[in-house]
Design an enzyme around this catalytic site. Structure first.
Site, PDB file in Angstrom:
ATOM      1  N   ASP A   1      56.718 -34.107  40.924  1.00 31.93           N
ATOM      2  CA  ASP A   1      55.643 -33.754  41.359  1.00 31.93           C
ATOM      3  C   ASP A   1      54.775 -32.876  40.163  1.00 31.93           C
ATOM      4  O   ASP A   1      53.445 -32.611  40.529  1.00 31.93           O
ATOM      5  CB  ASP A   1      55.629 -32.738  42.705  1.00 31.93           C
ATOM      6  N   SER A   2      55.299 -32.980  39.039  1.00 29.68           N
ATOM      7  CA  SER A   2      54.818 -32.303  37.873  1.00 29.68           C
ATOM      8  C   SER A   2      53.564 -33.433  37.459  1.00 29.68           C
ATOM      9  O   SER A   2      52.410 -33.118  36.879  1.00 29.68           O
ATOM     10  CB  SER A   2      55.677 -32.502  36.515  1.00 29.68           C
TER      11      SER A   2
ATOM     12  N   ASP B   1      60.081 -36.899  44.111  1.00 29.49           N
ATOM     13  CA  ASP B   1      60.147 -35.406  44.489  1.00 29.49           C
ATOM     14  C   ASP B   1      59.203 -35.263  45.796  1.00 29.49           C
ATOM     15  O   ASP B   1      58.123 -36.077  45.850  1.00 29.49           O
ATOM     16  CB  ASP B   1      59.084 -34.668  43.415  1.00 29.49           C
TER      17      ASP B   1
ATOM     18  N   LYS C   1      64.330 -35.417  45.885  1.00 34.35           N
ATOM     19  CA  LYS C   1      64.521 -34.326  45.390  1.00 34.35           C
ATOM     20  C   LYS C   1      63.501 -33.185  45.922  1.00 34.35           C
ATOM     21  O   LYS C   1      62.442 -33.477  46.564  1.00 34.35           O
ATOM     22  CB  LYS C   1      64.063 -34.255  43.886  1.00 34.35           C
TER      23      LYS C   1
ATOM     24  N   GLU D   1      63.238 -28.616  46.493  1.00 33.64           N
ATOM     25  CA  GLU D   1      63.208 -27.443  45.507  1.00 33.64           C
ATOM     26  C   GLU D   1      63.892 -26.185  46.122  1.00 33.64           C
ATOM     27  O   GLU D   1      63.808 -26.179  47.487  1.00 33.64           O
ATOM     28  CB  GLU D   1      62.047 -27.155  44.893  1.00 33.64           C
TER      29      GLU D   1
ATOM     30  N   GLU E   1      66.706 -25.526  36.251  1.00 32.98           N
ATOM     31  CA  GLU E   1      65.584 -25.570  35.376  1.00 32.98           C
ATOM     32  C   GLU E   1      65.291 -24.134  35.058  1.00 32.98           C
ATOM     33  O   GLU E   1      65.373 -23.145  35.796  1.00 32.98           O
ATOM     34  CB  GLU E   1      64.072 -26.025  36.109  1.00 32.98           C
TER      35      GLU E   1
END
Ligand code: KIV
Length: 288
Positions: A51-52, A90, A120, A122, A189
């Site tokens: 999602d970057s 994501d 993915k 978070e 991260e």
């Protein structure tokens, strides 16, 4: 020798084999068809439609606003460009946190509509329950701990996590809980390398680091960061392997110069009509 045969699509078991063999796993993000083709040609093991994308390709100022529909469109484009690497998508902020039902519905959309191999999510906390529910629903999950950009505001901004012993323990506990919930893989991260060193002996699943030192089983970087395409600020852990943005500006500026000077297009960039057809066209026009 590689832990898996070159040429055939990579499977989840291959990553476990790589971990066991001590062979680093290479992951990179991609957000479109040409980016996926580049990642494939560069022989990476996994591609993440992170999602970057919200920041690198959609121009938002954080990852928070990106929608499920936007991420699905990008992931479909990446899928079309990949055959061999595993594809991870994501799940965007707000699309999975509220309930197991939300998480399963969103993840099923991604799997059905994009053909991604894993999703993915978070954080630890409630995301551990979401991970467990997704795994029970048959969807392979990648966990993500340490700096989790979707909730960066509550973490005090985009900064390294786990810098005190208590905070490090919280990162480690989240990682263990996600492993226990059935995650196939973990992204860690922006944590001190001491935290990674303490974490690695406790985990059986492959761990991919980004700003987490060299002790992980693999590394991931953002495509636009490593190639120098993204103009925004880069984190300390980013290493630039190319400066494509300046090459791209030079190319577009040279094109603009040539259009303005008349140097482009030259005759070889155009199409020609057979001479007899051109003559007939002139006659037809004259007869009007
Ligand atoms: O969104 C993303 O690109 C990511 C990576 C930085 C791991 O989550």
């Amino acid at each position: 020798m590689s832990a898996y045969a070159p040429g055939r699509p990579i499977a989840l078991g291959d990553l476990a084999a790589k971990k066991a063999a001590g062979e680093p796993i290479v992951m990179v993000t991609a957000y479109d068809y040409p980016g996926a083709q580049v990642a494939e040609a560069a022989d990476v093991d996994m591609v993440l439609v992170g999602d970057s994308a919200a920041m690198t390709v959609l121009g938002y100022d954080s990852t928070v606003p990106v929608t499920v529909d936007e991420m699905i469109m990008l992931t479909k484009a990446v899928r079309r460009g990949l055959t061999r690497p595993l594809l991870v998508a994501d799940l965007p902020f707000g699309s999975y946190e509220a309930s197991d039902a939300d998480a399963i519905a969103t993840a099923q959309r991604f799997v059905k509509e994009t053909g991604c191999d894993l999703v993915k999510i978070e954080r630890g906390g409630t995301s551990v329950d979401r991970a467990r529910a997704l795994v029970a629903a048959g969807i392979p999950v990648v966990g993500h701990v340490g700096l989790t950009p979707q909730t960066a505001t509550s973490l005090g901004g985009y900064r390294a996590q786990g810098r005190t012993a208590e905070a490090a323990l919280a990162v480690i506990d989240s990682a263990l809980a996600l492993q226990d919930a059935g995650c196939a893989l973990l992204v860690v991260e922006a944590v001190p390398s001491e935290v990674t060193a303490a974490l690695m002996p406790l985990l059986e699943i492959p761990v991919i680091g980004i700003g987490a030192g060299s002790a992980t089983d693999g590394q991931v970087l953002v495509f636009h960061d490593l190639l120098g395409i993204y103009d925004g600020g880069a984190a300390k852990f980013v290493k630039r392997y190319a400066e494509l943005r300046s090459a791209m500006i030079d190319g577009v500026a040279a094109y603009a110069d040539e259009v303005r000077s008349g140097a482009y297009p030259a005759p070889e960039h155009g199409y020609a009509m057979p001479a007899d057809e051109a003559a007939r066209l002139r006659e037809l026009l004259a007869g009007r």
